[in-house]
Design a protein around this motif. Structure first.
Motif: not given
Ligand SMILES: Cc1ncc(COP(=O)(O)OP(=O)(O)O)c(N)n1
Ligand SMILES: Cc1nc(C(=O)O)sc1CCOP(=O)(O)O
Ligand SMILES: [Mg+2]
Length: 540
Positions: A2, A4, A108
């Motif tokens: 993932v 940021a 996210s």
């Protein structure tokens, strides 16, 4: 993995399109070439591919992206993004609504949205920071890549309106990429010009398709793009961009340079101006050529010290005008733009706005009405091509001049009872994201030139247009170490001093024409700016 969101690098954002692959290349070879050479974000956009194949391609592209630790965005297809756990999606105004996309993808993932106007920014701002992470600002320039486009090209000024809306609605979280017709010949200008009016942000990245996907050598294409994007100086003329205020000494130096370099000044101008403009140019030791021949413009631009004066008083064919802008921009030779009668008719307004979007100008010169209109400070329809309801409010005119200089990152000249000259070049500095570090139009160097009124100037043809010839001669005659602001200020000071001198010597408007050329010739060859009657005052 993932990513940021705050770590996403939007600077060079490749959007794929397999329909334009050159022979011997594949979707994967083009993507890998891009990633190897500086692409920082990838979006797979394959509009004609069936779902099954699209998923296979997306999975393969995802593998390559992971090798380079670059996020993969899926175009339109939220289902595919979820199926392969991509890093995000990009959707447009006609695709799934953003709140639904966010609900499906979760907090996210990266969500990009196509934005073409300020009202769409207002909408994303209302949704708040958890919805749209970045926007694709476009279509900047004409492109054949996006089929049946619903938006007409907005140009850098359209992008500024979107950036201003992000500031107005306080969407500070939202990042931006420009898209549409971006190529090495316009990327730096886009980064330089696309700055919010408050100076606090510029685009965060450049997004493109064909410059890489259609490139026979995608490595070389990407290296060139990367170099253009990372270059923080946009040298749109091969002389110095300004760091200081003009003085008599610096103007004396400009005249010495013009005198020894004898610039070629190509006039694309109205017929009334041609003869007088040529004589003014000759009086200044320069060589005029009045040419509207599209096929020779590249050759002329490459003549040493070539300078272009574009005076749209008589509407030359738009394709010729565009070719001229391209030719001089391509070799960093200065263009002086005089949008005569800027908004007097719809035809002129459309033509001038098209040209303002099309290239970079060393100097934009206009009368008070033209400059007020360009600065959007006076929407009154102009009266013919002479200064209409331009105000004699020095502070307003100075502000308008600074606004035009800032919007177009140019040297702006506003002529009238007093003349105003503002430097919006920022010394050629141009950076992604940070804009002008908060410096706004009001902070730009601006000078006022006074020499008392010269009413007879208005009684002859082409007096205003011939200031354009003077400016074009001065900016064209500079050495590479010469200073653009000095040249423009020096030209206006000389022209105003000559006008005053001629008005004291003439018997009427007929002899004023002759006396003006004599005065220009005499003052230029004397080269004693410290003795000129026109005075220079810092306006801020
Ligand atoms: C980075 C970026 N900006 C804009 C678009 C266009 O998206 P959209 O308006 O949804 O049009 P299509 O790409 O779906 O034809 C984009 N894809 N990427
Ligand atoms: C995918 C896309 N979206 C656009 C928009 O304006 O939203 S323009 C565009 C295509 C851009 O391709 P090229 O870099 O080849 O001009
Ligand atoms: Mg779409």
């Amino acid at each position: 993995m993932v990513f940021a969101k705050e770590d996403v690098n939007y600077s060079l954002y490749l959007v794929t399109d397999s329909t334009m692959l050159p022979p011997g290349t594949t979707l994967y070879s083009q993507v890998e070439a891009g990633l190897k050479n500086g692409v920082t974000l990838v979006q797979i956009r394959e509009k004609d591919t069936e779902t099954g194949s699209f998923i296979e391609e997306a999975l393969d592209v995802q593998k390559i992206c992971k090798k380079y630790n670059v996020p993969l965005i899926i175009n339109d297809r939220i289902d595919v993004a979820m199926a392969i756990d991509a890093d995000g999606v990009h959707v447009g105004q006609q695709d799934m609504p953003i709140p639904m996309v966010r609900k499906l993808l979760g907090p996210s993932k990266i969500i990009g949205w196509s934005v073409g106007k300020p009202s769409e920014v207002e909408t994303l701002a209302k949704w708040g920071p958890d919805m749209v992470d970045y926007i694709g600002v476009g279509t900047l320039f004409p492109t054949l890549t996006k089929k049946n486009p619903k938006k007409s090209p907005m140009g850098p000024q359209g992008a500024i309106a979107v950036l201003d809306a992000l500031e107005e609605y306080k969407a500070s979280w939202c990042r931006t990429v420009g898209i549409g017709g971006l190529h090495p010949d316009n990327i730096q200008r886009v980064i330089s010009q696309c700055v919010a009016t408050n100076g606090k942000r510029s685009l965060d990245g450049i997004s493109l398709v064909s410059d890489i996907m259609a490139a026979p050598d995608a490595c070389a294409a990407t290296v060139r793009l990367r170099e253009m994007i990372d270059r923080t100086k946009y040298q749109f003329v091969d002389c110095e961009l300004n760091e200081s205020f003009p003085t008599a000494v610096s103007i004396k130096s400009v005249i010495s340079q013009v005198s020894s370099n004898r610039p070629l000044v190509q006039h694309v101008t109205n017929k009334v101006h041609q003869n007088f403009g040529a004589n003014v140019t000759l009086a200044l030791g320069s060589s005029p050529i009045m040419s509207e021949i599209q096929s020779e413009v590249s050759e002329l631009a490459r003549i040493p010290n070539a300078s272009l004066l574009l005076n749209t008083g008589s509407v030359a064919p738009i394709e010729m005008l565009k070719a001229a802008i391209n030719a001089y921009n391509e070799v960093n030779r200065p263009i002086t733009f005089d949008p005569v009668g800027y908004s007097a008719t719809e035809t002129r307004l459309c033509l001038n706005n098209t040209l303002l979007t099309y290239g970079q100008f060393a100097c934009i010169k206009g009368n008070s009405s033209e400059i007020l209109f360009l600065a959007k400070l006076n929407n009154d329809k102009m009266k013919g091509v002479d200064a209409g309801s331009g105000k004699n409010d020095d502070a307003l005119l100075a502000r308008a001049t600074q606004i035009v200089a800032f919007k177009y990152k140019t040297i702006a000249v506003c002529t009238g009872e007093h003349d105003f000259i503002a430097d919006g070049t920022f010394g050629g500095e141009c950076k992604l994201s940070s804009g002008t570090a908060g410096v706004t139009a009001e902070g730009l160097p601006c000078v006022m030139i006074e020499n008392g009124s010269i009413p007879i100037m208005g009684d002859i043809t082409a007096s205003g247009c011939s200031l354009g010839s003077t400016i074009a001669s001065f900016v064209g005659g500079l050495d590479p170490t010469g200073n653009l602001f000095d040249a423009v200020v020096g030209a206006v000071l000389l022209y105003k001093t000559a006008g005053k001198l001629a008005s004291t010597r003439c018997q009427g408007s007929g002899s004023f024409h002759v006396q003006l050329i004599d005065a220009l010739y005499q003052l230029f060859h004397e080269n004693k700016p410290e003795k000129w009657s026109a005075s220079l005052k810092k306006f801020n």
